[in-house]
Design an enzyme around this catalytic site. Structure first.
Site, PDB file in Angstrom:
ATOM      1  N   ALA A  29       0.844  -1.201   0.000  1.00 54.69           N
ATOM      2  CA  ALA A  29       0.000   0.000   0.000  1.00 54.69           C
ATOM      3  C   ALA A  29       0.874   1.243   0.000  1.00 54.69           C
ATOM      4  O   ALA A  29       2.095   1.155  -0.142  1.00 54.69           O
ATOM      5  CB  ALA A  29      -0.923  -0.015   1.210  1.00 54.69           C
ATOM      6  N   ASN A  30       0.276   2.414   0.128  1.00 58.21           N
ATOM      7  CA  ASN A  30       1.032   3.662   0.258  1.00 58.21           C
ATOM      8  C   ASN A  30       0.308   4.573   1.238  1.00 58.21           C
ATOM      9  O   ASN A  30      -0.776   4.235   1.725  1.00 58.21           O
ATOM     10  CB  ASN A  30       1.219   4.320  -1.117  1.00 58.21           C
ATOM     11  CG  ASN A  30      -0.103   4.697  -1.747  1.00 58.21           C
ATOM     12  OD1 ASN A  30      -0.827   5.536  -1.236  1.00 58.21           O
ATOM     13  ND2 ASN A  30      -0.442   4.043  -2.852  1.00 58.21           N
ATOM     14  N   ARG A  31       0.898   5.722   1.526  1.00 54.20           N
ATOM     15  CA  ARG A  31       0.406   6.585   2.609  1.00 54.20           C
ATOM     16  C   ARG A  31      -0.654   7.601   2.198  1.00 54.20           C
ATOM     17  O   ARG A  31      -0.954   8.515   2.947  1.00 54.20           O
ATOM     18  CB  ARG A  31       1.577   7.336   3.250  1.00 54.20           C
ATOM     19  CG  ARG A  31       2.557   6.437   3.936  1.00 54.20           C
ATOM     20  CD  ARG A  31       3.613   7.237   4.684  1.00 54.20           C
ATOM     21  NE  ARG A  31       4.706   6.381   5.110  1.00 54.20           N
ATOM     22  CZ  ARG A  31       4.648   5.585   6.172  1.00 54.20           C
ATOM     23  NH1 ARG A  31       3.566   5.550   6.917  1.00 54.20           N
ATOM     24  NH2 ARG A  31       5.685   4.830   6.471  1.00 54.20           N
ATOM     25  N   ALA A  71      -3.838   7.624  -5.468  1.00 50.80           N
ATOM     26  CA  ALA A  71      -2.424   7.234  -5.449  1.00 50.80           C
ATOM     27  C   ALA A  71      -2.395   5.729  -5.724  1.00 50.80           C
ATOM     28  O   ALA A  71      -2.397   4.916  -4.805  1.00 50.80           O
ATOM     29  CB  ALA A  71      -1.801   7.558  -4.103  1.00 50.80           C
TER      30      ALA A  71
END
Ligand code: C5P
Length: 224
Positions: A29-31, A95
């Site tokens: 995942a990402n932030r 994102a």
């Protein structure tokens, strides 16, 4: 009952991160918090647009007054976007994870002493580029984001060309700007006509300014 300059317009928005499974319990995942996407959805709805809001697992809840489609992966996000067409405009604020795990395991990977799992990555589809591709279902205005840390306008202008979208909202996410994960944003709008620096403002103000620019452009029938 909807009123406002975007009444009768269908706008597709992508928001949040995507989660790419490694196995049934783990993911890449990402932030991304989904804050800018949620603000854009809210601003479009406030101008009367019919909004399809395709969101990954974001921290920030989706706005009220939009049609929410929840997805996990980039592949699901692309399918949801394609299913939502036709649209007058698309704004890609998600994102999206650049990679997914090829052949994700159907069972939880087991720890074994001395043996590490080897993850083979595969490239995810570029949703912005797909929505921008010429064709009868292409939205009239396709808008993307570019998070850059240097030579922002130059890199974002190149990204606009590469992706084939109409506008790019570029932001400087260098450490020290406080933009990543913060409430403010400093953006440059890149269109076919050039680059326009917006003053530093809140993400909600960026969203409102973008929504009103979008309304003007659809009104004029402009695509650049
Ligand atoms: O290539 P990059 O990730 O910098 O591009 C950012 C823009 O492209 C954003 O608008 C993002 O939503 C979109 N994007 C996408 N699908 C991807 C990667 C990025 O829609 N797989």
């Amino acid at each position: 009952l909807k009123i406002g300059p975007l009444k009768g317009r269908h706008v597709l928005v992508t928001s949040g991160p995507t989660h790419e499974p490694i196995d049934p319990v783990r993911y890449i995942a990402n932030r991304s918090s989904g804050a800018q996407g949620a603000a854009i959805g809210a601003a479009l709805a406030a101008l009367g647009a019919d909004v399809t809001f395709v969101t990954g697992p974001a921290e920030v809840p989706p706005p009220l007054g939009v049609r929410v489609v929840r997805v996990d992966t980039a592949a699901e996000m692309l399918a949801a976007c394609e299913a939502a067409l036709p649209a007058d405009a698309a704004i890609c604020a998600a994102a999206v994870a650049d990679w997914r795990v090829e052949g994700a395991s159907g069972q939880k990977l087991k720890k074994a002493p001395g043996a590490l799992p080897q993850l083979q990555l595969a490239e995810n589809p570029d949703i912005l580029a797909r929505l921008s591709a010429p064709g009868p279902r292409r939205p009239r205005l396709v808008i993307g984001f570019a998070a850059e840390t240097e030579r922002v306008a130059e890199h974002a202008t190149a990204k606009r060309e590469r992706k084939g979208c109409d506008w790019i909202l570029a932001n400087d996410v260098s450490p020290g700007t406080g933009i990543m994960g913060g409430t403010e944003n400093a953006v440059t709008l890149i269109t076919g006509a050039g680059a326009e620096d917006w003053p530093r403002m809140t993400k909600a103000e960026v969203a409102r300014k973008l929504a009103s620019r979008l309304a003007e452009a659809l009104e004029e029938g402009a695509d650049a």
